[in-house]
Design an enzyme around this catalytic site. Structure first.
Site, short mmCIF file in Angstrom:
data_model
loop_
_atom_site.label_atom_id
_atom_site.label_comp_id
_atom_site.label_asym_id
_atom_site.label_seq_id
_atom_site.Cartn_x
_atom_site.Cartn_y
_atom_site.Cartn_z
N MET A 20 0.82 -1.22 0.00
CA MET A 20 0.00 0.00 0.00
C MET A 20 0.85 1.27 0.00
O MET A 20 0.33 2.37 0.19
CB MET A 20 -0.96 -0.01 1.19
CG MET A 20 -1.99 -1.13 1.11
SD MET A 20 -3.18 -1.08 2.44
CE MET A 20 -4.09 -2.60 2.15
N LYS A 21 2.14 1.11 -0.20
CA LYS A 21 3.02 2.28 -0.27
C LYS A 21 2.91 2.93 -1.66
O LYS A 21 2.61 2.25 -2.65
CB LYS A 21 4.47 1.88 0.00
CG LYS A 21 4.72 1.44 1.44
CD LYS A 21 6.10 0.85 1.61
CE LYS A 21 6.39 0.46 3.05
NZ LYS A 21 7.64 -0.32 3.19
N HIS A 36 -0.55 0.99 5.49
CA HIS A 36 0.82 1.48 5.69
C HIS A 36 1.42 1.75 4.32
O HIS A 36 1.49 0.82 3.53
CB HIS A 36 1.61 0.43 6.44
CG HIS A 36 3.07 0.72 6.59
ND1 HIS A 36 3.55 1.59 7.54
CD2 HIS A 36 4.17 0.28 5.93
CE1 HIS A 36 4.87 1.65 7.47
NE2 HIS A 36 5.28 0.86 6.49
N ASN A 95 4.73 8.77 8.13
CA ASN A 95 5.73 7.83 8.66
C ASN A 95 7.09 8.52 8.77
O ASN A 95 7.53 9.17 7.81
CB ASN A 95 5.83 6.66 7.66
CG ASN A 95 6.54 5.45 8.21
OD1 ASN A 95 6.33 5.06 9.35
ND2 ASN A 95 7.41 4.86 7.39
N GLU A 96 7.70 8.41 9.94
CA GLU A 96 9.11 8.81 10.12
C GLU A 96 9.39 10.26 9.74
O GLU A 96 10.36 10.55 9.04
CB GLU A 96 10.02 7.87 9.33
CG GLU A 96 9.87 6.41 9.73
CD GLU A 96 10.71 5.46 8.89
OE1 GLU A 96 11.57 5.91 8.11
OE2 GLU A 96 10.50 4.24 9.02
N GLU A 115 5.84 -2.48 14.14
CA GLU A 115 6.78 -3.20 13.25
C GLU A 115 7.80 -3.96 14.09
O GLU A 115 9.01 -3.87 13.88
CB GLU A 115 7.50 -2.22 12.32
CG GLU A 115 6.58 -1.40 11.46
CD GLU A 115 7.29 -0.39 10.56
OE1 GLU A 115 8.51 -0.51 10.34
OE2 GLU A 115 6.61 0.54 10.08
N TRP A 127 7.00 -7.64 12.37
CA TRP A 127 7.33 -7.17 11.02
C TRP A 127 7.87 -8.28 10.12
O TRP A 127 9.01 -8.25 9.67
CB TRP A 127 8.28 -5.98 11.10
CG TRP A 127 8.20 -5.09 9.86
CD1 TRP A 127 9.23 -4.75 9.03
CD2 TRP A 127 7.04 -4.44 9.33
NE1 TRP A 127 8.77 -3.94 8.01
CE2 TRP A 127 7.42 -3.73 8.17
CE3 TRP A 127 5.69 -4.40 9.71
CZ2 TRP A 127 6.52 -2.99 7.40
CZ3 TRP A 127 4.80 -3.66 8.94
CH2 TRP A 127 5.23 -2.97 7.81
O1 G3I Z 1 9.55 -5.30 -5.56
C1 G3I Z 1 10.95 -5.31 -5.91
C2 G3I Z 1 11.27 -6.47 -6.79
O2 G3I Z 1 10.58 -6.32 -8.01
C3 G3I Z 1 12.80 -6.52 -7.02
O3 G3I Z 1 13.11 -7.66 -7.74
C4 G3I Z 1 13.53 -6.57 -5.67
C5 G3I Z 1 15.05 -6.52 -5.86
O4 G3I Z 1 15.68 -6.09 -4.69
O5 G3I Z 1 13.15 -5.44 -4.92
C6 G3I Z 1 11.75 -5.42 -4.62
O6 G3I Z 1 11.46 -4.30 -3.84
C7 G3I Z 1 11.91 -4.37 -2.49
C8 G3I Z 1 10.70 -4.29 -1.58
O7 G3I Z 1 11.12 -4.22 -0.24
C9 G3I Z 1 9.78 -5.50 -1.73
O8 G3I Z 1 10.44 -6.66 -1.36
C10 G3I Z 1 12.83 -3.20 -2.26
O9 G3I Z 1 14.02 -3.36 -3.01
C11 G3I Z 1 13.16 -3.09 -0.79
O10 G3I Z 1 13.87 -1.86 -0.57
C12 G3I Z 1 11.89 -3.06 0.02
O11 G3I Z 1 12.26 -3.03 1.39
C13 G3I Z 1 11.22 -2.64 2.27
C14 G3I Z 1 11.71 -1.44 3.07
O12 G3I Z 1 10.67 -1.07 3.98
C15 G3I Z 1 12.03 -0.23 2.22
O13 G3I Z 1 12.52 0.77 3.03
C16 G3I Z 1 10.91 -3.78 3.20
O14 G3I Z 1 10.37 -4.87 2.46
C17 G3I Z 1 9.93 -3.32 4.26
O15 G3I Z 1 9.77 -4.33 5.21
C18 G3I Z 1 10.49 -2.07 4.94
O16 G3I Z 1 9.60 -1.66 5.92
C19 G3I Z 1 9.91 -0.42 6.55
C20 G3I Z 1 8.58 0.21 6.92
O17 G3I Z 1 7.79 0.35 5.76
C21 G3I Z 1 8.77 1.54 7.62
N1 G3I Z 1 9.63 1.39 8.77
C22 G3I Z 1 10.92 0.76 8.49
C23 G3I Z 1 10.74 -0.59 7.83
C24 G3I Z 1 12.07 -1.25 7.56
O18 G3I Z 1 12.81 -0.54 6.60
#
Ligand code: G3I
Length: 379
Positions: A98-99, A133, A181-182, A289, A337
């Site tokens: 939902m981001k 979120h 957020n943040e 989280e 989380w």
């Molecule tokens: O969707 C793409 C995919 O197509 C691609 O192949 C892959 C290659 O790395 O990346 C995928 O996207 C990733 C996405 O997660 C989905 O898995 C992004 O690179 C990666 O940066 C992203 O990370 C997320 C992160 O927020 C970004 O800052 C984490 O899953 C997510 O758990 C994390 O959550 C955040 C909260 O929203 C806010 N608080 C902090 C927390 C931890 O960073």
């Protein structure tokens, strides 16, 4: 009574059998962990990092226990991930679906609702609450933000449209939103490295909360941030922010403490004191989280029993603190989380080494951290 016991025992049997039969589907290689010295589960005294659960989290909890979920894993057919999420949790937060970077990835006109809608469908099928979120964050925002070439006024109008479109799309389907957020630095001042701050000025938070409320009069509106359990200056910054919203007549219903913590930090007394400060605002409190890092310095090449035990105790402490410090009518819930260690944002190689911050092993084994939460919830 006998009949109820029989049903409970039968369900437990199927729960344990299904867990032990489940297998994983690919993903990067992260060791499933050390099963301990003797692996003997029969006398309850074994030194194993895993255990056989008697209860699910949601059946023991008197408040919501949620999970940050990945939509593609939830929806893949025959998913063990989906069965664990359905079985254990009664609330879901979309980890990414939902981001803005997912829902509104390129132009302001084009929306991609499918990932978020899949989360909603899963939650409806499993009778779960959905927490939205997140609407405004300096990361993972809509793709058009960076290339926006209009005036600041046009930028603000575009953000208003985005916020209202998203809140309206999920109206009646999500219980709540992390609206902003943040937005704060660790000293409690406003973060300046955000396109929203830079183009809309310091009132952007008030505006966004107002737009979200206009789009949905019933949804609960949260401010969400990290390090609130550890850093009192930031916690005070959130209190000041909440007061400034209230003084301006802007609705806010709750505060999310992300709770990305370590086994040894922050201390329980520091967590309690900061949670108390936030609870005194009278708003809903969400541990939004939660994960517990065990390998901050990278000294472990696999999860040891002692590290798993420390982690179990910290999870237990956190749930006890939540239970004891937050009044019942302010308990929005605790959200973990992620599901398996390997699914965590901390892996792979957050700090060039692995960690095991969550409740489930590679093959969906129940870690003793799960037992720690059950113990806290049953106390
Ligand atoms: O969707 C793409 C995919 O197509 C691609 O192949 C892959 C290659 O790395 O990346 C995928 O996207 C990733 C996405 O997660 C989905 O898995 C992004 O690179 C990666 O940066 C992203 O990370 C997320 C992160 O927020 C970004 O800052 C984490 O899953 C997510 O758990 C994390 O959550 C955040 C909260 O929203 C806010 N608080 C902090 C927390 C931890 O960073």
């Amino acid at each position: 009574m006998k009949h109820t016991k029989f049903i409970t025992l039968l369900s437990l049997f199927f729960l344990i059998v299904s867990c032990s039969n489940e297998s994983t589907s690919g993903g990067p290689s992260l060791g499933s962990g050390n099963t301990g010295n003797d692996g003997d589960n029969n006398n309850g005294q074994s030194e194993s990092i895993y255990y056989s659960p008697q209860y699910s989290l949601k059946e023991v909890a008197s408040y919501y226990v949620g999970v940050g979920a990945t939509w593609s894993r939830l929806t893949s057919s025959g998913s063990n991930y989906g069965s664990i999420v359905g079985r254990e949790f009664n609330s879901i937060t979309a980890g990414n679906a939902m981001k803005g970077s997912v829902t509104n990835p390129e132009t302001i006109e084009e929306y991609n609702w499918e990932p978020g809608d899949e989360i909603i469908n899963f939650a409806e099928e499993n009778n779960q609450r959905v927490h939205g979120h997140t609407l405004i964050w300096h990361n993972q925002y809509p793709g058009w933000i960076d290339s926006f070439s209009g005036t600041d006024e046009q930028f603000e109008a575009a953000v208003e449209k985005y916020v209202k479109d998203v809140v309206s799309h999920y109206k009646g389907k999500v219980a709540s939103w992390d609206v902003v957020n943040e937005a704060l630095e660790s000293n409690g001042s406003l973060r300046t490295n955000s396109p929203f701050y830079q183009r809309m000025g310091e009132d952007y938070i008030k505006k966004v909360f107002t737009w979200a409320r206009e789009a949905d009069p019933d949804v609960k509106l949260f401010y969400n941030d990290y390090s609130l359990a550890s850093t009192s200056s930031k916690t005070q910054g959130v209190v000041n922010l909440v007061n400034s919203l209230k003084d301006a007549g802007v609705d806010i219903d709750g505060i999310g403490l992300q709770m990305h913590i370590r086994v040894d930090y922050p201390t329980n007394s520091t967590i309690t004191s900061n949670v108390k400060t936030l609870t005194d605002t009278g708003l809903l409190i969400h541990f939004s989280e939660l994960d517990v890092i065990v390998n901050d310095n990278g000294s472990l090449s696999e999860l040891t029993y002692n590290a798993a035990l420390d982690q179990k105790n910290k999870y237990k402490d956190v749930f006890e603190i939540y239970d004891e410090t937050v009044p019942d009518d302010q308990k929005f819930g605790v959200t973990i989380w992620g599901v398996r260690d390997i699914d965590s944002w901390l892996n792979p190689n957050m700090n060039n080494h692995s960690d095991w911050p969550l409740l489930f092993g590679l093959e969906y084994e129940y870690k003793i951290a799960h037992e720690g939460i059950i113990e806290a919830l049953k106390d």
